[in-house]
Design a protein around this motif. Structure first.
Motif, PDB file in Angstrom:
ATOM      1  N   ILE A  42       0.323  -1.390   0.108  1.00 48.62           N
ATOM      2  CA  ILE A  42       0.570   0.156  -0.252  1.00 48.62           C
ATOM      3  C   ILE A  42       0.906   1.251   0.049  1.00 48.62           C
ATOM      4  CG2 ILE A  42      -1.925  -1.213   0.933  1.00 48.62           C
ATOM      5  CD1 ILE A  42      -1.463   0.366   3.490  1.00 48.62           C
ATOM      6  N   LEU A  43       1.832   0.758   0.523  1.00 51.52           N
ATOM      7  CA  LEU A  43       3.074   2.470   0.582  1.00 51.52           C
ATOM      8  C   LEU A  43       3.381   2.951  -0.449  1.00 51.52           C
ATOM      9  CD1 LEU A  43       5.033   2.428   4.182  1.00 51.52           C
ATOM     10  CD2 LEU A  43       3.204   3.124   3.792  1.00 51.52           C
ATOM     11  N   GLN A  44       3.581   1.267  -1.351  1.00 55.03           N
ATOM     12  CA  GLN A  44       4.136   1.322  -2.957  1.00 55.03           C
ATOM     13  C   GLN A  44       3.006   2.029  -3.559  1.00 55.03           C
ATOM     14  OE1 GLN A  44       5.202  -2.011  -4.580  1.00 55.03           O
ATOM     15  NE2 GLN A  44       5.863  -0.256  -7.189  1.00 55.03           N
ATOM     16  N   ASP A  45       1.271   2.170  -4.141  1.00 51.27           N
ATOM     17  CA  ASP A  45       0.114   2.751  -3.803  1.00 51.27           C
ATOM     18  C   ASP A  45       0.495   3.983  -3.909  1.00 51.27           C
ATOM     19  OD1 ASP A  45       0.119   0.051  -5.141  1.00 51.27           O
ATOM     20  OD2 ASP A  45      -1.853  -0.300  -3.424  1.00 51.27           O
ATOM     21  N   VAL A  46       0.945   4.321  -2.781  1.00 47.42           N
ATOM     22  CA  VAL A  46       0.293   5.678  -2.144  1.00 47.42           C
ATOM     23  C   VAL A  46       1.386   6.391  -2.528  1.00 47.42           C
ATOM     24  CG1 VAL A  46       0.348   7.710  -0.671  1.00 47.42           C
ATOM     25  CG2 VAL A  46      -0.674   5.248   0.016  1.00 47.42           C
ATOM     26  N   PHE A  47       3.133   6.208  -2.652  1.00 48.14           N
ATOM     27  CA  PHE A  47       3.584   6.486  -3.638  1.00 48.14           C
ATOM     28  C   PHE A  47       3.488   7.233  -5.080  1.00 48.14           C
ATOM     29  CE2 PHE A  47       6.269   6.742   0.226  1.00 48.14           C
ATOM     30  CZ  PHE A  47       5.944   7.968   0.622  1.00 48.14           C
ATOM     31  N   LEU A  48       2.718   5.983  -5.761  1.00 45.34           N
ATOM     32  CA  LEU A  48       2.681   5.970  -6.571  1.00 45.34           C
ATOM     33  C   LEU A  48       1.824   6.548  -7.420  1.00 45.34           C
ATOM     34  CD1 LEU A  48       3.202   5.146  -9.630  1.00 45.34           C
ATOM     35  CD2 LEU A  48       1.951   2.988  -9.281  1.00 45.34           C
ATOM     36  N   LYS A  49       0.695   7.493  -6.232  1.00 47.05           N
ATOM     37  CA  LYS A  49      -0.537   7.864  -6.736  1.00 47.05           C
ATOM     38  C   LYS A  49       0.032   9.476  -6.375  1.00 47.05           C
ATOM     39  CE  LYS A  49      -4.462   5.734  -5.068  1.00 47.05           C
ATOM     40  NZ  LYS A  49      -5.837   5.212  -3.995  1.00 47.05           N
ATOM     41  N   LEU A  50       0.996   9.475  -6.117  1.00 46.14           N
ATOM     42  CA  LEU A  50       2.178  10.541  -5.536  1.00 46.14           C
ATOM     43  C   LEU A  50       2.506  11.250  -6.519  1.00 46.14           C
ATOM     44  CD1 LEU A  50       3.048  11.182  -2.233  1.00 46.14           C
ATOM     45  CD2 LEU A  50       1.113  11.605  -2.182  1.00 46.14           C
ATOM     46  N   ALA A  51       3.838  10.348  -6.810  1.00 51.01           N
ATOM     47  CA  ALA A  51       3.976  10.222  -7.816  1.00 51.01           C
ATOM     48  C   ALA A  51       3.403  10.474  -9.053  1.00 51.01           C
ATOM     49  CB  ALA A  51       5.041   9.569  -8.536  1.00 51.01           C
ATOM     50  N   GLU A  52       2.396   9.993  -9.338  1.00 50.47           N
ATOM     51  CA  GLU A  52       1.162  10.305 -10.670  1.00 50.47           C
ATOM     52  C   GLU A  52       0.213  11.075 -10.226  1.00 50.47           C
ATOM     53  OE1 GLU A  52      -0.905   6.593 -11.193  1.00 50.47           O
ATOM     54  OE2 GLU A  52       1.157   5.976 -12.275  1.00 50.47           O
ATOM     55  N   GLY A  53      -0.198  12.176  -9.375  1.00 53.97           N
ATOM     56  CA  GLY A  53      -0.717  13.292  -9.337  1.00 53.97           C
ATOM     57  C   GLY A  53      -2.072  12.867  -8.945  1.00 53.97           C
ATOM     58  N   ARG A  54      -2.345  12.062  -8.361  1.00 56.64           N
ATOM     59  CA  ARG A  54      -3.953  11.518  -8.118  1.00 56.64           C
ATOM     60  C   ARG A  54      -4.287  11.608  -7.334  1.00 56.64           C
ATOM     61  NH1 ARG A  54      -4.023   5.561  -9.500  1.00 56.64           N
ATOM     62  NH2 ARG A  54      -1.995   5.045  -9.268  1.00 56.64           N
ATOM     63  N   GLY A  55      -3.055  12.141  -6.176  1.00 54.73           N
ATOM     64  CA  GLY A  55      -3.742  12.587  -4.737  1.00 54.73           C
ATOM     65  C   GLY A  55      -4.299  13.796  -4.411  1.00 54.73           C
ATOM     66  N   ASN A  56      -5.214  13.519  -4.102  1.00 58.24           N
ATOM     67  CA  ASN A  56      -5.908  15.237  -3.596  1.00 58.24           C
ATOM     68  C   ASN A  56      -5.342  15.968  -2.544  1.00 58.24           C
ATOM     69  OD1 ASN A  56      -7.637  18.176  -4.361  1.00 58.24           O
ATOM     70  ND2 ASN A  56      -9.585  16.653  -4.021  1.00 58.24           N
ATOM     71  N   SER A  57      -4.329  16.405  -2.336  1.00 59.84           N
ATOM     72  CA  SER A  57      -3.970  17.395  -1.649  1.00 59.84           C
ATOM     73  C   SER A  57      -4.904  18.766  -0.520  1.00 59.84           C
ATOM     74  CB  SER A  57      -2.433  17.566  -1.047  1.00 59.84           C
ATOM     75  OG  SER A  57      -2.071  17.569  -2.406  1.00 59.84           O
ATOM     76  N   GLY A  58      -5.222  19.126  -1.792  1.00 60.02           N
ATOM     77  CA  GLY A  58      -5.247  20.558  -2.112  1.00 60.02           C
ATOM     78  C   GLY A  58      -6.702  20.955  -0.918  1.00 60.02           C
ATOM     79  N   ASP A  59      -6.527  20.304  -0.031  1.00 60.16           N
ATOM     80  CA  ASP A  59      -7.533  20.843   1.782  1.00 60.16           C
ATOM     81  C   ASP A  59      -6.495  20.196   2.722  1.00 60.16           C
ATOM     82  OD1 ASP A  59      -7.938  17.943   0.996  1.00 60.16           O
ATOM     83  OD2 ASP A  59      -9.974  17.482   1.521  1.00 60.16           O
ATOM     84  N   ALA A  60      -4.983  19.429   2.291  1.00 57.36           N
ATOM     85  CA  ALA A  60      -4.672  18.498   3.516  1.00 57.36           C
ATOM     86  C   ALA A  60      -4.106  19.988   4.423  1.00 57.36           C
ATOM     87  CB  ALA A  60      -3.727  17.915   3.018  1.00 57.36           C
ATOM     88  N   GLU A  61      -4.327  19.928   5.550  1.00 54.80           N
ATOM     89  CA  GLU A  61      -4.246  21.032   6.047  1.00 54.80           C
ATOM     90  C   GLU A  61      -2.295  20.783   6.887  1.00 54.80           C
ATOM     91  OE1 GLU A  61      -6.852  21.885   9.701  1.00 54.80           O
ATOM     92  OE2 GLU A  61      -8.019  22.295   8.320  1.00 54.80           O
TER      93      GLU A  61
END
Length: 173
Positions: A42-61
């Protein structure tokens, strides 16, 4: 901070995030899944999402809280898939804590690990986030998608159960 959802993060950003947050992300995943290989996946998946820009961090405080939430969601998804497939292969429980050279500390570590395993998943997650990750109830609430009062209640109930389970250890000391 994290990039937008439209473009991925640079290698430098990913390296920084890994250096600053990977241990906390790993521990959180381990508290949920109790399987080192699954956590690595799952960490690999999370970092892959981040690398591909699939994470939505706009609301992350808070960057770490956002990343822990990503791990939380990935772990929940994995558990749901495993339940659907009825894949309940028995595996040795993964260790949340490092082994200790002191035999007494090692015995306590093992008892604590066993006690944590006996907590309901929701309580275990909150206890680990509060005690080992030093997250606030507001941060835990955002990570777990629950109200802050629910996070506080799960923490209190989890601690009560841990006390009861570890009471014999305290009495031995």
């Amino acid at each position: 901070m994290m990039g937008s959802a439209k473009r991925g993060l640079t290698a430098k950003d990913l390296e920084r995030i890994h250096d600053e947050h990977a241990v906390a992300m790993y521990r959180h995943g381990l508290a949920l899944l109790r399987d080192e290989n699954a956590v690595r996946d799952i960490l690999q998946d999370v970092f892959l999402k981040l690398a591909e820009g699939r994470g939505n961090s706009g609301d992350a405080e808070n960057e770490r809280a956002y990343l822990l939430r990503m791990v939380h969601h990935a772990a929940i998804d994995r558990m749901r898939r495993a339940k659907v497939r009825q894949d309940h292969a028995s595996q040795a429980p993964a260790e949340l804590f490092e082994r200790c050279p002191d035999p007494d500390r090692e015995a306590f570590r093992q008892r604590l690990e066993q006690a944590l395993d006996q907590l309901p998943e929701e309580q275990r997650e909150v206890v680990v986030l509060k005690l080992w990750e030093e997250r606030t109830f507001d941060e835990i609430a955002r990570i777990c998608d629950i109200p802050p009062n629910t996070a506080a209640s799960r923490y209190r109930y989890g601690l009560d159960k841990l006390r009861a389970l570890l009471r014999p250890v305290y009495e031995e000391l």
